[in-house]
Write an enzyme that holds these catalytic residues in place. Structure first.
Site, PDB file in Angstrom:
ATOM      1  N   ASP A  27       2.191   7.162  10.468  1.00 41.73           N
ATOM      2  CA  ASP A  27       2.012   5.917  11.198  1.00 41.73           C
ATOM      3  C   ASP A  27       3.361   5.631  11.849  1.00 41.73           C
ATOM      4  OD1 ASP A  27       1.031   3.447  12.009  1.00 41.73           O
ATOM      5  OD2 ASP A  27       1.802   2.453  10.228  1.00 41.73           O
ATOM      6  N   ASP A 296       2.344   2.919   5.638  1.00 43.43           N
ATOM      7  CA  ASP A 296       2.785   1.794   4.800  1.00 43.43           C
ATOM      8  C   ASP A 296       1.890   0.569   4.904  1.00 43.43           C
ATOM      9  OD1 ASP A 296       3.419   0.917   7.348  1.00 43.43           O
ATOM     10  OD2 ASP A 296       5.286  -0.047   6.725  1.00 43.43           O
ATOM     11  N   ASP A 300      -3.659   2.229   6.728  1.00 45.22           N
ATOM     12  CA  ASP A 300      -3.337   3.643   6.491  1.00 45.22           C
ATOM     13  C   ASP A 300      -3.988   4.182   5.218  1.00 45.22           C
ATOM     14  OD1 ASP A 300      -1.595   3.687   8.722  1.00 45.22           O
ATOM     15  OD2 ASP A 300      -0.004   2.810   7.510  1.00 45.22           O
TER      16      ASP A 300
END
Length: 353
Positions: A27, A296, A300
């Site tokens: 990400d 995080d 995700d």
């Protein structure tokens, strides 16, 4: 050995997968970029400073009960500025909350209904594209004007400039309502008030870490819910070549076989929903890759579960840490390289003995 490098290995078997990964999906926010996002500008539709836009965004961030994120935190920090406490305290007293529709990854904005002096006020804050789509008017210097094609173009010209500088931009819109509850049917015919622009600096260690991963023959792919222009800028800043980019809307029209072919040559996937992130990870695994996913956020978690190994950072939300096999205690991506080498050592030892 890994704990000395500030890394918690939650699942012992995963250390071997760590050594085997040939694709690391990550990400963007909080991993490639830092997690200290600051609110740089609050402006009207033509880019002039606009306190009213900040005030309505503040009420939206304060009252929505969905998952609080770094952008909301940056907005709420404004009340701690010298001389601002009384202003925001009065604002809260004047506009108590009546109802809300929390943020979701399909709509990409959050709606809050607050009490107004004459009429109640529906306040919407979120993705520029999605919010603008719901607007029929723009407000400039206290006057409302119908929004036409030319108006939309000038709106996007200002936003595009900021996105190309690597800033995150949210739109703020409102609508007076004579009711005390709201539904998704009320989220249209809005008046676009302005924007908030946030700066999220790339991590200093990111460029060197990506270079080292490439030397270990690990490809890095970026899977993000963020805007494509911002993502492209951040990738450039951390030395990640963008050969090809796919958006969430492109994925909707692709079969798994088409996506499997395209995923091999695509470095960046932007504007993804959580399910689309997990789908990309699954397709890469079906192509025969060992895939690690580093994230995080709450969005995700599904992709981390779908990957061979889920990697998270210490500042992640609880659900991301729960889904992770490995947690980095230091926000330093260099630990990834060391982790992969340890994983390869472990695998070599198993083969040996």
């Amino acid at each position: 050995s890994m704990s000395k490098k500030q890394t918690i290995v939650k699942n012992l078997n995963s250390i071997q997968n760590f050594g085997a990964i040939d694709i690391l999906c990550t990400d963007k926010t909080g991993t490639l970029t830092g997690d200290q996002i600051s609110l740089e500008y609050y402006m009207d539709v033509l880019g002039n400073e606009c306190q009213h836009a900040l005030d309505l965004a503040y009420l939206n961030s304060l009252y929505h009960t969905g998952v609080q994120n770094h952008l909301d935190d940056a907005i709420l920090r404004y009340r701690e500025m010298p001389g601002q406490e009384s202003h925001y305290w009065e604002l809260e007293q004047r506009h108590p909350k009546l109802d809300e529709l929390p943020f979701d990854h399909e709509r990409r904005f959050a709606s809050v209904l607050v009490r107004g002096s004459t009429e109640n006020l529906l306040i919407i804050k979120g993705s520029v594209d999605e919010v603008c789509r719901k607007c029929s008017h723009i407000e400039y210097r206290g006057e409302r004007h119908p929004i036409d094609a030319h108006g939309r173009d000038s709106v996007h010209a200002i936003v595009d400039e900021m996105l190309e500088d690597g800033m995150k931009v949210l739109a703020v819109a409102y609508k007076p309502l004579n009711q005390e509850t709201i539904s998704q049917d009320d989220e249209n015919g809005l008046t676009l008030l302005g924007y908030l622009a946030f700066f999220d600096a790339p991590k200093q260690s990111a460029a060197a870490a990506i270079e080292k991963l490439h030397r270990l023959h690990v490809d890095v792919r970026v899977l993000t819910g963020d805007n494509d222009k911002v993502t492209r800028t951040i990738c450039k800043q951390v030395g990640l070549k963008v050969r090809n980019m796919l958006l969430g809307s492109d994925l909707d029209h692709m079969s798994d076989a088409e996506l499997a072919r395209a995923a091999e040559s695509t470095d960046v996937f932007a504007k993804l929903t959580p399910d689309q992130k997990a789908r990309v990870v699954s397709v890469l695994r079906e192509n025969g890759h060992t895939v690690g996913f580093m994230g995080d956020g709450i969005n995700d978690a599904a992709a981390m579960k779908a990957a061979d190994i889920g990697i998270s950072v210490d500042t992640a939300v609880d659900v991301a840490k729960e889904s992770a096999d490995i947690i980095l205690l230091e926000k330093d991506l260099m630990v990834l390289e060391q982790g992969i080498i340890e994983g390869r050592k472990t695998y070599a030892n198993m083969i040996k003995y």
